[in-house]
Write a protein that holds these residues in place. Structure first.
Motif, PDB file in Angstrom:
ATOM      1  N   VAL A  79       1.105   2.888  18.060  1.00 20.52           N
ATOM      2  CA  VAL A  79       2.013   2.293  17.087  1.00 20.52           C
ATOM      3  C   VAL A  79       2.899   1.294  17.820  1.00 20.52           C
ATOM      4  O   VAL A  79       3.567   1.638  18.795  1.00 20.52           O
ATOM      5  N   THR A  80       2.902   0.050  17.348  1.00 21.37           N
ATOM      6  CA  THR A  80       3.590  -1.039  18.050  1.00 21.37           C
ATOM      7  C   THR A  80       4.693  -1.680  17.217  1.00 21.37           C
ATOM      8  O   THR A  80       5.238  -2.714  17.606  1.00 21.37           O
ATOM      9  N   VAL A  81       5.029  -1.101  16.085  1.00 18.04           N
ATOM     10  CA  VAL A  81       5.917  -1.760  15.130  1.00 18.04           C
ATOM     11  C   VAL A  81       7.384  -1.770  15.565  1.00 18.04           C
ATOM     12  O   VAL A  81       8.167  -2.603  15.084  1.00 18.04           O
ATOM     13  N   ASP A  82       7.782  -0.886  16.451  1.00 17.75           N
ATOM     14  CA  ASP A  82       9.197  -0.791  16.838  1.00 17.75           C
ATOM     15  C   ASP A  82       9.529  -1.929  17.798  1.00 17.75           C
ATOM     16  O   ASP A  82       9.572  -1.754  19.019  1.00 17.75           O
ATOM     17  N   SER A  83       9.784  -3.112  17.236  1.00 19.18           N
ATOM     18  CA  SER A  83      10.014  -4.306  18.057  1.00 19.18           C
ATOM     19  C   SER A  83      10.969  -5.243  17.346  1.00 19.18           C
ATOM     20  O   SER A  83      11.132  -5.203  16.125  1.00 19.18           O
ATOM     21  N   TYR A 138      -7.012   3.511   7.691  1.00 19.26           N
ATOM     22  CA  TYR A 138      -6.318   2.326   7.196  1.00 19.26           C
ATOM     23  C   TYR A 138      -5.624   2.571   5.866  1.00 19.26           C
ATOM     24  O   TYR A 138      -4.531   2.053   5.621  1.00 19.26           O
ATOM     25  N   ASP A 139      -6.234   3.344   4.976  1.00 19.94           N
ATOM     26  CA  ASP A 139      -5.603   3.554   3.667  1.00 19.94           C
ATOM     27  C   ASP A 139      -4.233   4.185   3.814  1.00 19.94           C
ATOM     28  O   ASP A 139      -3.274   3.817   3.127  1.00 19.94           O
ATOM     29  N   GLN A 140      -4.098   5.147   4.753  1.00 21.44           N
ATOM     30  CA  GLN A 140      -2.809   5.791   4.964  1.00 21.44           C
ATOM     31  C   GLN A 140      -1.816   4.826   5.606  1.00 21.44           C
ATOM     32  O   GLN A 140      -0.635   4.809   5.255  1.00 21.44           O
ATOM     33  N   VAL A 141      -2.302   4.024   6.538  1.00 21.84           N
ATOM     34  CA  VAL A 141      -1.450   3.004   7.163  1.00 21.84           C
ATOM     35  C   VAL A 141      -0.885   2.064   6.101  1.00 21.84           C
ATOM     36  O   VAL A 141       0.312   1.778   6.056  1.00 21.84           O
ATOM     37  N   SER A 142      -1.765   1.584   5.222  1.00 22.58           N
ATOM     38  CA  SER A 142      -1.341   0.635   4.200  1.00 22.58           C
ATOM     39  C   SER A 142      -0.327   1.257   3.245  1.00 22.58           C
ATOM     40  O   SER A 142       0.661   0.615   2.852  1.00 22.58           O
ATOM     41  N   LEU A 143      -0.553   2.504   2.852  1.00 22.07           N
ATOM     42  CA  LEU A 143       0.387   3.166   1.948  1.00 22.07           C
ATOM     43  C   LEU A 143       1.778   3.279   2.572  1.00 22.07           C
ATOM     44  O   LEU A 143       2.795   3.096   1.895  1.00 22.07           O
ATOM     45  N   LEU A 171       9.038   3.095   9.708  1.00 24.82           N
ATOM     46  CA  LEU A 171       7.627   2.728   9.896  1.00 24.82           C
ATOM     47  C   LEU A 171       7.074   3.349  11.170  1.00 24.82           C
ATOM     48  O   LEU A 171       5.949   3.881  11.174  1.00 24.82           O
ATOM     49  N   ALA A 172       7.833   3.271  12.248  1.00 27.29           N
ATOM     50  CA  ALA A 172       7.360   3.825  13.516  1.00 27.29           C
ATOM     51  C   ALA A 172       7.100   5.318  13.394  1.00 27.29           C
ATOM     52  O   ALA A 172       6.062   5.829  13.844  1.00 27.29           O
ATOM     53  N   ARG A 173       8.030   6.049  12.768  1.00 33.12           N
ATOM     54  CA  ARG A 173       7.846   7.501  12.623  1.00 33.12           C
ATOM     55  C   ARG A 173       6.617   7.826  11.780  1.00 33.12           C
ATOM     56  O   ARG A 173       5.797   8.659  12.158  1.00 33.12           O
ATOM     57  N   GLU A 174       6.510   7.174  10.622  1.00 32.23           N
ATOM     58  CA  GLU A 174       5.433   7.533   9.704  1.00 32.23           C
ATOM     59  C   GLU A 174       4.072   7.064  10.193  1.00 32.23           C
ATOM     60  O   GLU A 174       3.056   7.749   9.984  1.00 32.23           O
ATOM     61  N   LEU A 175       4.033   5.921  10.869  1.00 29.83           N
ATOM     62  CA  LEU A 175       2.737   5.468  11.410  1.00 29.83           C
ATOM     63  C   LEU A 175       2.291   6.337  12.579  1.00 29.83           C
ATOM     64  O   LEU A 175       1.079   6.545  12.766  1.00 29.83           O
ATOM     65  N   ARG A 176       3.233   6.848  13.354  1.00 32.88           N
ATOM     66  CA  ARG A 176       2.839   7.768  14.422  1.00 32.88           C
ATOM     67  C   ARG A 176       2.247   9.050  13.826  1.00 32.88           C
ATOM     68  O   ARG A 176       1.285   9.617  14.378  1.00 32.88           O
ATOM     69  N   VAL A 219       0.595   9.222  11.026  1.00 36.00           N
ATOM     70  CA  VAL A 219      -0.760   8.855  10.600  1.00 36.00           C
ATOM     71  C   VAL A 219      -1.706   8.816  11.786  1.00 36.00           C
ATOM     72  O   VAL A 219      -2.830   9.326  11.740  1.00 36.00           O
ATOM     73  N   ALA A 220      -1.263   8.203  12.891  1.00 40.14           N
ATOM     74  CA  ALA A 220      -2.110   8.086  14.077  1.00 40.14           C
ATOM     75  C   ALA A 220      -2.485   9.452  14.628  1.00 40.14           C
ATOM     76  O   ALA A 220      -3.578   9.641  15.194  1.00 40.14           O
ATOM     77  N   ARG A 221      -1.584  10.443  14.463  1.00 40.08           N
ATOM     78  CA  ARG A 221      -1.878  11.808  14.936  1.00 40.08           C
ATOM     79  C   ARG A 221      -2.742  12.569  13.959  1.00 40.08           C
ATOM     80  O   ARG A 221      -3.133  13.714  14.227  1.00 40.08           O
TER      81      ARG A 221
END
Length: 425
Positions: A224-228, A386-391, A414-419, A421-423
């Motif tokens: 996850v790279t969004v925390d920027s 991807y579907d979960q990422v997009s949601l 976003l960072a918390r929720e995408l992490r 999803v990635a897990r």
């Protein structure tokens, strides 16, 4: 160009941007090939709204009487198409041989084992616009072949800008200034895109974040790279537009067609949308026919980044005739059929040479701008989920644009929720 059904629904096939429920599973073993992998095949696609595919396959069938291709059209809605495909593929069905899939589905379908890798030497990948090839790979292997592409454009009222002595904006600051100062003088709203919480908002948000130099994910969804700061700047562009009033609050409920109609009815100075708008906005019932133009999307310091839309062709892992399936894909992505994709199907082709063809440019004057946008475009985040990422992206960005979260809080969420999803959460 033929428009044989309701033109307003054309974007569903052109952009094919909606993504439905995704699932992963163990790769299905390909059944033993019959007849050396050759024989009749079935091509499955979302609804062919311009009805060009039937004649294209008729030509194939005349040349290949022993390897006839049958067309199966699923619903026009990409959500419904995907749901039906996923149901069949999870069940191990061998009904379909060639799948026409949204570019965002390629990674998911490959990770689930539903589509088979294809030999890159079998297709002229070097003749395609380079960014579209990036949507066809997963794990370093080619799993599909580009078929139709798409990229977002900035539509603008050329008559209004000319009257104000202004040029189309190249930066966010120029866009915001014109949307705040010039638009109200002409009784117009400033700028809109597709801001309802659905896949279109994911596309708009990805464009803003990527234009600022940020990203949501890396390593095909593993990190996850969004925390920027770049991601925060991208969300700030969207949220400040609503807060300052040059993005109308009404547009938080718009998809492609609502925003297209607002522009076509003469209510917007600027619109982010897909190439299909060009023909409709020049139609006989348009209030802005002959009075608008299109340029690449702006960014913080110059031209920005569009996300890629469109679709890819893949061979089902359960195909009984994978050799014929691959040959059909080569036929559909060849120069002759790609020309028909544009002239009869009204869809942006993937072959680079068509964008500089003088006859095509005269008929489709937006082609050079679209080529520029596609060459600068980026895929949406690649992920087996991807579907979960997009949601997640849709929900969080919409909350931020509606003023329920600051851009800083939205990026942290976003960072918390995408992490999660990635897990696999």
């Amino acid at each position: 160009m033929r428009w044989t059904r309701a033109a307003g629904r054309w974007f569903l096939a052109a952009a094919v941007v909606l993504a439905g429920h995704a699932g992963t599973g163990s790769p299905a073993a390909r059944p033993d090939a019959h007849d050396g992998g050759r024989g009749p095949v079935t091509l499955v696609t979302a609804g062919d709204l311009t009805e060009y595919l039937g004649p294209v396959l008729d030509d194939w069938n005349r040349a290949h009487p022993g390897e006839r291709a049958t067309l199966v059209e699923l619903p026009d809605s990409a959500d419904e198409t995907r749901a039906q495909l996923v149901t069949a593929l999870r069940a191990g069905s061998d009904r379909f041989d060639v799948l026409n899939i949204d570019v965002t589905w390629t990674s998911e379908f490959a990770a689930a084992g539903w589509i088979a890798p294809v030999d890159p030497d079998r297709f002229p990948l070097g003749t395609f616009l380079p960014p579209v090839v990036d949507t066809t790979t997963f794990g370093g292997r080619l799993y599909a072949v580009p078929y139709v592409t798409n990229a977002g454009l900035l539509y603008y009222r050329s008559d209004v800008l000319a009257a104000a002595g202004e040029e189309p904006p190249r930066t966010w600051a120029e866009l915001a200034r014109l949307a705040k100062e010039v638009a109200p003088e002409h009784g117009l709203d400033g700028y809109a895109g597709q801001f309802l919480p659905y896949e279109g908002l994911t596309a708009n948000a990805t464009e803003a974040v990527r234009s600022a130099g940020g990203s949501f994910l890396g390593d095909e969804g593993a990190t996850v790279t969004v925390d920027s700061d770049a991601a925060r700047a991208g969300l700030r562009f969207l949220t400040e537009g609503v807060r300052e009033g040059w993005i109308p609050e009404e547009s938080l409920g718009w998809k492609e067609e609502e925003s297209r109609r607002a522009f076509q009815e003469g209510r917007l100075l600027f619109l982010r949308n897909w190439p299909y708008v060009h023909s409709l906005a020049n139609g006989p019932d348009s209030e802005v026919a002959g009075r608008f133009g299109a340029v690449p999307l702006p960014g913080p310091d110059g031209p920005g980044v569009s996300v890629l839309g469109g679709s890819n062709l893949a061979v089902s892992a359960r195909s009984r005739h994978p050799e014929t399936a691959a040959d059909l894909i080569a036929y559909l992505t060849g120069e002759r059929v790609q020309r028909r994709v544009l002239t009869e199907g009204a869809l942006p082709p993937v072959r680079a040479e068509l964008y500089s063809d003088p006859g095509l440019v005269r008929a489709f004057p937006y082609l050079p701008t679209l080529r520029e946008s596609v060459l600068a475009a980026e895929p949406r985040p690649k992920s087996p989920r991807y579907d979960q990422v997009s949601l997640v992206v849709q929900a969080v960005v919409h909350d931020a644009m509606a003023g329920r979260q600051t851009p800083e809080a939205a990026v942290a969420r976003l960072a918390r929720e995408l992490r999660a999803v990635a897990r696999g959460g």
